[in-house]
Motif scaffolding. Sequence first.
Motif, mmCIF file in Angstrom:
data_model
loop_
_atom_site.group_PDB
_atom_site.id
_atom_site.type_symbol
_atom_site.label_atom_id
_atom_site.label_comp_id
_atom_site.label_asym_id
_atom_site.label_seq_id
_atom_site.Cartn_x
_atom_site.Cartn_y
_atom_site.Cartn_z
ATOM 1 N N LYS A 25 6.949 47.723 12.415
ATOM 2 C CA LYS A 25 5.521 47.671 12.772
ATOM 3 C C LYS A 25 5.155 48.666 13.879
ATOM 4 C CE LYS A 25 4.505 43.834 10.339
ATOM 5 N NZ LYS A 25 4.029 43.977 9.026
ATOM 6 N N SER A 26 6.156 49.207 14.574
ATOM 7 C CA SER A 26 5.862 50.196 15.619
ATOM 8 C C SER A 26 5.673 51.594 15.029
ATOM 9 C CB SER A 26 6.983 50.220 16.664
ATOM 10 O OG SER A 26 8.173 50.759 16.116
ATOM 11 N N ARG A 27 5.974 51.773 13.744
ATOM 12 C CA ARG A 27 5.844 53.080 13.078
ATOM 13 C C ARG A 27 4.951 52.944 11.852
ATOM 14 N NH1 ARG A 27 9.827 57.053 13.992
ATOM 15 N NH2 ARG A 27 8.324 58.285 12.840
ATOM 16 N N VAL A 28 3.655 52.806 12.067
ATOM 17 C CA VAL A 28 2.722 52.688 10.945
ATOM 18 C C VAL A 28 2.485 54.060 10.329
ATOM 19 C CG1 VAL A 28 1.591 50.630 11.860
ATOM 20 C CG2 VAL A 28 0.678 52.882 12.427
ATOM 21 N N ILE A 29 2.099 54.076 9.076
ATOM 22 C CA ILE A 29 1.838 55.309 8.334
ATOM 23 C C ILE A 29 0.337 55.388 8.052
ATOM 24 C CG2 ILE A 29 2.327 56.600 6.210
ATOM 25 C CD1 ILE A 29 4.860 56.179 7.851
ATOM 26 N N ASP A 30 -0.329 56.461 8.506
ATOM 27 C CA ASP A 30 -1.738 56.698 8.194
ATOM 28 C C ASP A 30 -1.824 57.342 6.816
ATOM 29 O OD1 ASP A 30 -2.483 55.774 10.731
ATOM 30 O OD2 ASP A 30 -2.431 57.780 11.598
ATOM 31 N N MET A 31 -2.870 57.005 6.059
ATOM 32 C CA MET A 31 -3.005 57.537 4.704
ATOM 33 C C MET A 31 -4.430 58.023 4.455
ATOM 34 S SD MET A 31 -0.803 54.881 2.440
ATOM 35 C CE MET A 31 0.845 54.396 2.944
ATOM 36 N N VAL A 32 -4.534 59.171 3.779
ATOM 37 C CA VAL A 32 -5.820 59.727 3.368
ATOM 38 C C VAL A 32 -5.873 59.634 1.848
ATOM 39 C CG1 VAL A 32 -7.281 61.783 3.335
ATOM 40 C CG2 VAL A 32 -5.833 61.307 5.325
ATOM 41 N N VAL A 33 -6.985 59.081 1.339
ATOM 42 C CA VAL A 33 -7.088 58.773 -0.087
ATOM 43 C C VAL A 33 -8.418 59.284 -0.639
ATOM 44 C CG1 VAL A 33 -7.080 56.880 -1.758
ATOM 45 C CG2 VAL A 33 -5.828 56.643 0.374
ATOM 46 N N PRO A 34 -8.389 60.047 -1.750
ATOM 47 C CA PRO A 34 -9.661 60.395 -2.390
ATOM 48 C C PRO A 34 -10.248 59.133 -3.006
ATOM 49 C CG PRO A 34 -7.827 61.141 -3.736
ATOM 50 C CD PRO A 34 -7.245 60.588 -2.468
ATOM 51 N N THR A 35 -11.554 58.940 -2.862
ATOM 52 C CA THR A 35 -12.149 57.722 -3.405
ATOM 53 C C THR A 35 -13.543 57.987 -3.945
ATOM 54 O OG1 THR A 35 -12.447 55.362 -2.987
ATOM 55 C CG2 THR A 35 -13.157 56.843 -1.248
ATOM 56 N N GLY A 36 -13.863 57.291 -5.003
ATOM 57 C CA GLY A 36 -15.203 57.354 -5.598
ATOM 58 C C GLY A 36 -15.823 55.983 -5.532
ATOM 59 N N ALA A 37 -15.232 55.028 -6.239
ATOM 60 C CA ALA A 37 -15.752 53.659 -6.278
ATOM 61 C C ALA A 37 -15.019 52.743 -5.310
ATOM 62 C CB ALA A 37 -15.645 53.105 -7.699
ATOM 63 N N PRO A 53 3.001 48.091 6.838
ATOM 64 C CA PRO A 53 2.611 48.765 8.084
ATOM 65 C C PRO A 53 1.837 50.066 7.847
ATOM 66 C CG PRO A 53 4.929 48.152 8.153
ATOM 67 C CD PRO A 53 4.458 47.985 6.745
ATOM 68 N N ILE A 54 0.623 49.927 7.384
ATOM 69 C CA ILE A 54 -0.270 51.060 7.171
ATOM 70 C C ILE A 54 -1.190 51.122 8.386
ATOM 71 C CG2 ILE A 54 -2.148 51.983 5.749
ATOM 72 C CD1 ILE A 54 -0.842 50.507 3.355
ATOM 73 N N GLY A 55 -1.348 52.323 8.927
ATOM 74 C CA GLY A 55 -2.250 52.512 10.074
ATOM 75 C C GLY A 55 -3.660 52.748 9.598
ATOM 76 N N MET A 56 -4.154 53.957 9.846
ATOM 77 C CA MET A 56 -5.518 54.305 9.470
ATOM 78 C C MET A 56 -5.599 54.620 7.982
ATOM 79 S SD MET A 56 -7.939 57.333 10.990
ATOM 80 C CE MET A 56 -7.121 58.648 10.115
ATOM 81 N N LEU A 57 -6.647 54.147 7.330
ATOM 82 C CA LEU A 57 -6.961 54.521 5.957
ATOM 83 C C LEU A 57 -8.216 55.385 6.008
ATOM 84 C CD1 LEU A 57 -6.401 51.087 4.245
ATOM 85 C CD2 LEU A 57 -5.177 53.191 3.697
ATOM 86 N N CYS A 58 -8.118 56.589 5.494
ATOM 87 C CA CYS A 58 -9.243 57.532 5.516
ATOM 88 C C CYS A 58 -9.650 57.838 4.080
ATOM 89 C CB CYS A 58 -8.819 58.809 6.234
ATOM 90 S SG CYS A 58 -10.106 60.053 6.303
#
Length: 95
Positions: A25-37, A53-58
Motif C-alpha cells: 500500500k506504500s507503493r500505489v500505481i497511478d493510471m491514465v485511461v482513455p475514456t468515452g462513456a 493499490p491504485i493511486g490517481m486515476l486520470c
Amino acid sequence: LMQMVHFIWIYLRMVEQLGVEPGDKSRVIDMVVPTGAMGNITGGYMAKQMGVPIGMLCAGVNINDITHRVMENGEFHRKKIQKTLSDAINIEVPY
C-alpha cells in the motif's frame, strides 16, 4: 465489471516490472485511461475500492469531451460528434 480485471492485470504487471511486492500500500500505481462513456475508468475505481493499490486515476478524452464537460461544468447534453483518430472514445452521451 469486466474492466476491473484489466486494472488488476495492469497493476500486477507494473509491480512485477518495478520489483514491488504486490499489495504494498506504500507503493500505489497511478493510471491514465482513455475514456468515452467512463466504463474503463469506473472499472479502475471499482478495483481501487476493492483494495488494489491504485493511486490517481486520470481520464483522457478527445474533442468529444462529454466526460470533461460533466465533471468540470455539470453540462450533460448532446453535441455533434466529431470524427477523430480515437473512435472508441467518440461518445457524447454515456449509456
